[in-house]
Design a protein around this motif. Sequence first.
Motif, PDB file in Angstrom:
ATOM      1  N   SER A 135       0.828  -1.214   0.000  1.00  0.00           N
ATOM      2  CA  SER A 135       0.000   0.000   0.000  1.00  0.00           C
ATOM      3  C   SER A 135       0.860   1.260   0.000  1.00  0.00           C
ATOM      4  CB  SER A 135      -0.928   0.029   1.218  1.00  0.00           C
ATOM      5  OG  SER A 135      -1.904  -0.979   1.119  1.00  0.00           O
ATOM      6  N   ALA A 136       1.969   1.243   0.753  1.00  0.00           N
ATOM      7  CA  ALA A 136       2.854   2.399   0.789  1.00  0.00           C
ATOM      8  C   ALA A 136       3.446   2.669  -0.595  1.00  0.00           C
ATOM      9  CB  ALA A 136       3.972   2.186   1.809  1.00  0.00           C
ATOM     10  N   VAL A 137       3.854   1.606  -1.281  1.00  0.00           N
ATOM     11  CA  VAL A 137       4.424   1.759  -2.625  1.00  0.00           C
ATOM     12  C   VAL A 137       3.349   2.233  -3.606  1.00  0.00           C
ATOM     13  CG1 VAL A 137       5.412   0.477  -4.570  1.00  0.00           C
ATOM     14  CG2 VAL A 137       6.305   0.145  -2.262  1.00  0.00           C
ATOM     15  N   LYS A 138       2.163   1.646  -3.518  1.00  0.00           N
ATOM     16  CA  LYS A 138       1.063   2.034  -4.413  1.00  0.00           C
ATOM     17  C   LYS A 138       0.742   3.521  -4.251  1.00  0.00           C
ATOM     18  CE  LYS A 138      -3.881   1.186  -4.992  1.00  0.00           C
ATOM     19  NZ  LYS A 138      -4.527   2.186  -4.159  1.00  0.00           N
ATOM     20  N   ASN A 139       0.651   3.980  -3.007  1.00  0.00           N
ATOM     21  CA  ASN A 139       0.354   5.388  -2.745  1.00  0.00           C
ATOM     22  C   ASN A 139       1.475   6.303  -3.248  1.00  0.00           C
ATOM     23  OD1 ASN A 139      -2.011   4.558  -1.521  1.00  0.00           O
ATOM     24  ND2 ASN A 139      -1.186   4.672   0.549  1.00  0.00           N
ATOM     25  N   ALA A 140       2.721   5.880  -3.092  1.00  0.00           N
ATOM     26  CA  ALA A 140       3.849   6.686  -3.574  1.00  0.00           C
ATOM     27  C   ALA A 140       3.832   6.775  -5.097  1.00  0.00           C
ATOM     28  CB  ALA A 140       5.168   6.096  -3.091  1.00  0.00           C
ATOM     29  N   ILE A 141       3.577   5.657  -5.758  1.00  0.00           N
ATOM     30  CA  ILE A 141       3.545   5.641  -7.223  1.00  0.00           C
ATOM     31  C   ILE A 141       2.439   6.558  -7.747  1.00  0.00           C
ATOM     32  CG2 ILE A 141       3.029   4.195  -9.250  1.00  0.00           C
ATOM     33  CD1 ILE A 141       4.570   1.922  -7.812  1.00  0.00           C
ATOM     34  N   GLU A 142       1.281   6.559  -7.075  1.00  0.00           N
ATOM     35  CA  GLU A 142       0.176   7.419  -7.504  1.00  0.00           C
ATOM     36  C   GLU A 142       0.538   8.900  -7.447  1.00  0.00           C
ATOM     37  OE1 GLU A 142      -3.162   6.280  -5.088  1.00  0.00           O
ATOM     38  OE2 GLU A 142      -3.480   4.425  -6.205  1.00  0.00           O
ATOM     39  N   ALA A 143       1.524   9.261  -6.605  1.00  0.00           N
ATOM     40  CA  ALA A 143       1.928  10.661  -6.483  1.00  0.00           C
ATOM     41  C   ALA A 143       3.010  11.048  -7.496  1.00  0.00           C
ATOM     42  CB  ALA A 143       2.442  10.926  -5.067  1.00  0.00           C
ATOM     43  N   MET A 144       3.523  10.060  -8.238  1.00  0.00           N
ATOM     44  CA  MET A 144       4.593  10.329  -9.202  1.00  0.00           C
ATOM     45  C   MET A 144       4.035  10.859 -10.513  1.00  0.00           C
ATOM     46  SD  MET A 144       7.085   7.100  -8.494  1.00  0.00           S
ATOM     47  CE  MET A 144       7.711   6.815  -6.853  1.00  0.00           C
ATOM     48  N   GLY A 145       4.909  11.424 -11.309  1.00  0.00           N
ATOM     49  CA  GLY A 145       4.527  12.015 -12.581  1.00  0.00           C
ATOM     50  C   GLY A 145       4.006  10.987 -13.582  1.00  0.00           C
ATOM     51  N   PRO A 146       3.162  11.417 -14.506  1.00  0.00           N
ATOM     52  CA  PRO A 146       2.512  10.504 -15.443  1.00  0.00           C
ATOM     53  C   PRO A 146       3.469   9.806 -16.412  1.00  0.00           C
ATOM     54  CG  PRO A 146       2.072  12.785 -16.043  1.00  0.00           C
ATOM     55  CD  PRO A 146       2.762  12.809 -14.725  1.00  0.00           C
ATOM     56  N   LEU A 147       4.651  10.333 -16.606  1.00  0.00           N
ATOM     57  CA  LEU A 147       5.590   9.675 -17.510  1.00  0.00           C
ATOM     58  C   LEU A 147       6.465   8.647 -16.791  1.00  0.00           C
ATOM     59  CD1 LEU A 147       6.646  12.739 -19.678  1.00  0.00           C
ATOM     60  CD2 LEU A 147       4.921  11.014 -20.176  1.00  0.00           C
ATOM     61  N   VAL A 148       6.492   8.711 -15.470  1.00  0.00           N
ATOM     62  CA  VAL A 148       7.259   7.747 -14.674  1.00  0.00           C
ATOM     63  C   VAL A 148       6.390   6.556 -14.297  1.00  0.00           C
ATOM     64  CG1 VAL A 148       8.555   7.408 -12.529  1.00  0.00           C
ATOM     65  CG2 VAL A 148       8.786   9.546 -13.795  1.00  0.00           C
ATOM     66  N   VAL A 149       5.121   6.801 -14.013  1.00  0.00           N
ATOM     67  CA  VAL A 149       4.208   5.768 -13.518  1.00  0.00           C
ATOM     68  C   VAL A 149       4.168   4.504 -14.381  1.00  0.00           C
ATOM     69  CG1 VAL A 149       1.776   5.244 -13.015  1.00  0.00           C
ATOM     70  CG2 VAL A 149       2.810   7.358 -12.161  1.00  0.00           C
ATOM     71  N   PRO A 150       4.067   4.593 -15.706  1.00  0.00           N
ATOM     72  CA  PRO A 150       3.993   3.353 -16.498  1.00  0.00           C
ATOM     73  C   PRO A 150       5.193   2.425 -16.291  1.00  0.00           C
ATOM     74  CG  PRO A 150       3.427   5.223 -17.861  1.00  0.00           C
ATOM     75  CD  PRO A 150       3.930   5.772 -16.567  1.00  0.00           C
ATOM     76  N   ARG A 151       6.331   2.979 -15.975  1.00  0.00           N
ATOM     77  CA  ARG A 151       7.542   2.180 -15.806  1.00  0.00           C
ATOM     78  C   ARG A 151       7.590   1.469 -14.453  1.00  0.00           C
ATOM     79  NH1 ARG A 151      12.917   2.186 -17.676  1.00  0.00           N
ATOM     80  NH2 ARG A 151      13.685   0.213 -16.845  1.00  0.00           N
ATOM     81  N   VAL A 152       6.890   2.010 -13.448  1.00  0.00           N
ATOM     82  CA  VAL A 152       6.966   1.464 -12.091  1.00  0.00           C
ATOM     83  C   VAL A 152       5.630   0.956 -11.553  1.00  0.00           C
ATOM     84  CG1 VAL A 152       8.985   2.856 -11.496  1.00  0.00           C
ATOM     85  CG2 VAL A 152       6.692   3.760 -11.040  1.00  0.00           C
ATOM     86  N   CYS A 153       4.572   1.019 -12.341  1.00  0.00           N
ATOM     87  CA  CYS A 153       3.222   0.740 -11.828  1.00  0.00           C
ATOM     88  C   CYS A 153       3.028  -0.682 -11.309  1.00  0.00           C
ATOM     89  CB  CYS A 153       2.165   1.089 -12.866  1.00  0.00           C
ATOM     90  SG  CYS A 153       2.225   0.075 -14.352  1.00  0.00           S
ATOM     91  N   ASP A 154       3.806  -1.650 -11.758  1.00  0.00           N
ATOM     92  CA  ASP A 154       3.633  -3.035 -11.316  1.00  0.00           C
ATOM     93  C   ASP A 154       4.525  -3.396 -10.135  1.00  0.00           C
ATOM     94  OD1 ASP A 154       1.718  -3.505 -13.262  1.00  0.00           O
ATOM     95  OD2 ASP A 154       3.220  -4.080 -14.758  1.00  0.00           O
ATOM     96  N   ILE A 155       5.289  -2.475  -9.627  1.00  0.00           N
ATOM     97  CA  ILE A 155       6.214  -2.741  -8.516  1.00  0.00           C
ATOM     98  C   ILE A 155       5.450  -2.675  -7.200  1.00  0.00           C
ATOM     99  CG2 ILE A 155       8.232  -1.847  -7.291  1.00  0.00           C
ATOM    100  CD1 ILE A 155       9.300  -0.922 -10.007  1.00  0.00           C
ATOM    101  N   SER A 156       5.742  -3.625  -6.293  1.00  0.00           N
ATOM    102  CA  SER A 156       5.036  -3.640  -5.012  1.00  0.00           C
ATOM    103  C   SER A 156       5.976  -3.552  -3.813  1.00  0.00           C
ATOM    104  CB  SER A 156       4.185  -4.904  -4.896  1.00  0.00           C
ATOM    105  OG  SER A 156       5.008  -6.056  -4.968  1.00  0.00           O
ATOM    106  N   GLY A 157       7.282  -3.488  -4.039  1.00  0.00           N
ATOM    107  CA  GLY A 157       8.235  -3.421  -2.933  1.00  0.00           C
ATOM    108  C   GLY A 157       9.050  -2.135  -2.963  1.00  0.00           C
ATOM    109  N   ILE A 158       9.364  -1.621  -1.787  1.00  0.00           N
ATOM    110  CA  ILE A 158      10.095  -0.362  -1.671  1.00  0.00           C
ATOM    111  C   ILE A 158      11.490  -0.481  -2.267  1.00  0.00           C
ATOM    112  CG2 ILE A 158      11.087   1.293  -0.032  1.00  0.00           C
ATOM    113  CD1 ILE A 158       8.668   0.610   1.806  1.00  0.00           C
ATOM    114  N   ALA A 159      12.206  -1.556  -1.951  1.00  0.00           N
ATOM    115  CA  ALA A 159      13.584  -1.714  -2.436  1.00  0.00           C
ATOM    116  C   ALA A 159      13.615  -1.770  -3.964  1.00  0.00           C
ATOM    117  CB  ALA A 159      14.225  -2.959  -1.834  1.00  0.00           C
ATOM    118  N   LEU A 160      12.689  -2.529  -4.548  1.00  0.00           N
ATOM    119  CA  LEU A 160      12.655  -2.634  -6.005  1.00  0.00           C
ATOM    120  C   LEU A 160      12.274  -1.292  -6.635  1.00  0.00           C
ATOM    121  CD1 LEU A 160      12.950  -4.313  -8.553  1.00  0.00           C
ATOM    122  CD2 LEU A 160      10.575  -5.078  -8.241  1.00  0.00           C
TER     123      LEU A 160
END
Length: 192
Positions: A129-154
Amino acid sequence: MRLKDFQVKTFRNFVDSGVVNVDQKVTCLVGKNEAGKSAMLEALYLLNSAYEASFDINGQYPRWIWAKDRRDATVADTTPIQATFLLEEGDHAAIESLLGPNVLTEREVSVSRKYSGEISWSISLDERSAVKNAIEAMGPLVVPRVCDISGIALLRSTLEEISTEDITSLHGVHPSREEVESAKAILSERGL
């Protein structure tokens, strides 16, 4: 936060106090003179002192085990105080405003401090959930590259690897270096 319990170990005359539960209304330390009541309160104070006081190995480490522990090089890494706090509504709301909804899995925080001064905080979080919430706050051009990640380290390592040349959206638009740095800053700001 409200103090729930604490434990004093290897401090003055204590080897291990055991867990001392703190009642919401009244908690009373009872014992003979020189039994360690003040030592327990002093250790608790040094967990997060108001006037930048710190543990004094020479004056507070139990003398009868000092030589052995010093030879074993464990003195500075010894943790004389550990406490558990309960998050109150305002604390919970403040954490959710920073990390987003559904991140906290418990309302307890454990804090400990070593003789070296190192403080450790432990709080149970739903990393996904923390990663999902962080990704939602990222820019629209970055999100597609990281949207499937679920771990902080990755997520951190992926953001490090991303360069402006290899980020492309469906339309071939490259994000700027500032957008990538902004995405990394989101993790830092949230303590992730």
